[in-house]
Design a protein around this motif. Structure first.
Motif, mmCIF file in Angstrom:
data_model
loop_
_atom_site.group_PDB
_atom_site.id
_atom_site.type_symbol
_atom_site.label_atom_id
_atom_site.label_comp_id
_atom_site.label_asym_id
_atom_site.label_seq_id
_atom_site.Cartn_x
_atom_site.Cartn_y
_atom_site.Cartn_z
ATOM 1 N N PHE A 109 27.908 30.306 38.748
ATOM 2 C CA PHE A 109 28.449 30.334 37.236
ATOM 3 C C PHE A 109 29.642 29.629 37.211
ATOM 4 N N VAL A 110 29.993 28.897 35.923
ATOM 5 C CA VAL A 110 31.237 28.259 35.860
ATOM 6 C C VAL A 110 31.970 28.987 34.439
ATOM 7 N N GLY A 111 33.113 29.077 34.775
ATOM 8 C CA GLY A 111 33.963 29.898 33.764
ATOM 9 C C GLY A 111 35.349 30.061 34.310
ATOM 10 N N PHE A 112 36.088 30.925 33.497
ATOM 11 C CA PHE A 112 37.459 31.211 33.661
ATOM 12 C C PHE A 112 37.013 32.669 34.741
ATOM 13 N N TYR A 147 28.074 35.815 28.400
ATOM 14 C CA TYR A 147 29.535 36.212 28.924
ATOM 15 C C TYR A 147 30.313 35.188 29.219
ATOM 16 N N CYS A 148 30.547 34.323 28.154
ATOM 17 C CA CYS A 148 31.519 33.138 28.230
ATOM 18 C C CYS A 148 31.429 32.130 29.299
ATOM 19 N N CYS A 149 30.389 32.169 29.898
ATOM 20 C CA CYS A 149 29.977 31.340 31.111
ATOM 21 C C CYS A 149 29.057 30.305 31.112
ATOM 22 N N LYS A 150 28.805 29.411 32.128
ATOM 23 C CA LYS A 150 27.619 28.603 32.262
ATOM 24 C C LYS A 150 27.036 28.728 33.389
ATOM 25 N N ALA A 151 25.775 28.907 33.653
ATOM 26 C CA ALA A 151 25.043 28.970 34.931
ATOM 27 C C ALA A 151 24.564 27.643 35.409
ATOM 28 N N PHE A 152 24.539 27.543 36.760
ATOM 29 C CA PHE A 152 24.243 26.422 37.328
ATOM 30 C C PHE A 152 23.349 26.637 38.692
ATOM 31 N N ASN A 153 22.780 25.957 39.243
ATOM 32 C CA ASN A 153 22.133 26.279 40.577
ATOM 33 C C ASN A 153 22.158 24.972 41.515
ATOM 34 N N ASN A 154 22.495 25.442 42.726
ATOM 35 C CA ASN A 154 22.556 24.425 43.804
ATOM 36 C C ASN A 154 21.749 24.219 44.828
ATOM 37 N N LYS A 155 21.018 23.061 44.998
ATOM 38 C CA LYS A 155 19.642 23.050 46.075
ATOM 39 C C LYS A 155 20.224 22.262 47.237
ATOM 40 N N LYS A 205 48.023 29.070 33.657
ATOM 41 C CA LYS A 205 47.421 29.790 34.887
ATOM 42 C C LYS A 205 46.301 29.914 34.706
ATOM 43 N N LYS A 206 45.306 29.557 33.762
ATOM 44 C CA LYS A 206 44.005 29.590 33.674
ATOM 45 C C LYS A 206 43.243 28.348 34.148
ATOM 46 N N GLU A 207 42.288 28.597 34.926
ATOM 47 C CA GLU A 207 41.380 27.737 35.530
ATOM 48 C C GLU A 207 40.118 27.909 35.486
ATOM 49 N N VAL A 208 39.261 26.797 35.414
ATOM 50 C CA VAL A 208 37.916 27.058 35.368
ATOM 51 C C VAL A 208 37.200 26.930 36.759
ATOM 52 N N LYS A 209 36.666 27.978 37.006
ATOM 53 C CA LYS A 209 36.106 28.048 38.369
ATOM 54 C C LYS A 209 34.548 28.014 38.356
ATOM 55 N N GLU A 264 33.186 21.709 28.581
ATOM 56 C CA GLU A 264 33.613 20.267 29.285
ATOM 57 C C GLU A 264 33.240 20.094 30.622
ATOM 58 N N HIS A 265 33.741 21.170 31.332
ATOM 59 C CA HIS A 265 33.618 21.281 32.708
ATOM 60 C C HIS A 265 32.333 21.128 33.411
#
Length: 225
Positions: free
Chosen positions: A101-104, A82-90, A50-54, A184-185
């Motif tokens: 943010f990317v994470g569960f 906080y167990c995530c990875k940041a990204f930014n969209n231009k 049930k766990k997905e990377v969002k 990995e995502h």
């Protein structure tokens, strides 16, 4: 005893899906606290399938080289803690980048809350700085504001490092590491250099004040309240 805590965490995670926003947030935070304290992960108490990377873009959270450049590195600091990875969209033709943010899903929810709180803390101070220095040029005010913002980011990073060491001493450290699935995502995301020289021309005094405030940053009190 371990079974009892697993059941408590399961119930809290179920409660976190409540339509009552305040109840949901409180349940998520308490679940995270119990998982860290008892060396459990959500994978131990929920069905793995049930766990997905969002990937979540945050509405209203934008930055550019001219507009609050400190937001980009601050998002990185918050995400990593906080167990995530940041990204930014231009978007094409636009200067502003939207923070994400990317994470569960549960991790992203908490990460977003902490990040928005941190940005609000900084922006509140920036309003004071602009008001107190209204007689000076816009360029000078930007130098002050960027100095404070970058200083806060560095101070908050040190505060998180201190907290991480304390958690490791308690044996909780590994629980809060960013999951491999998240790493990995995001590894194939396009990473652009953002404003390399943004921190090279800052007001030293404003940086110092921001650094001191950042070291005092404690989102748990605000969120639990």
């Amino acid at each position: 005893m371990e079974k009892d805590y697993r059941e408590k965490i399961k119930k809290l995670l179920a409660l976190a899906e409540s339509p009552n926003e305040h109840e949901a947030k409180a349940a998520l935070l308490k679940a995270k606290e119990l998982m860290a304290e008892h060396k459990l992960s959500e994978l131990d108490v929920k069905d793995v399938g049930k766990k997905e990377v969002k990937e979540v873009l945050l509405e209203g959270m934008q930055a550019s080289t001219r507009h609050n450049p400190w937001i980009i590195p601050l998002s990185t600091v918050i995400g990593e803690n906080y167990c995530c990875k940041a990204f930014n969209n231009k978007y094409s033709g636009k200067q502003l980048r939207t923070i994400g943010f990317v994470g569960f899903e549960e991790d992203v929810q908490i990460c977003e809350q902490v990040f928005r709180y941190a940005v609000n803390c900084v922006e509140s101070k920036l309003k004071e700085i602009k008001k107190e220095n209204g007689c000076y040029s816009a360029q000078y005010r930007k130098k002050l504001c960027d100095g404070y913002g970058y200083g806060f980011m560095v101070g908050a990073q040190e505060a998180f490092e201190k907290q991480k060491k304390e958690n490791e001493e308690k044996g909780w450290g590994l629980v809060m590491v960013t999951p491999q699935e998240v790493t990995e995502h995001i590894k194939d995301f396009k990473h652009e250099n953002f404003n390399k020289n943004a921190g090279s021309k800052l007001d030293a005094n404003a940086f110092g004040i921001g650094y001191t405030d950042g070291k005092k940053f404690d989102p748990t009190k605000k969120l639990e309240a």
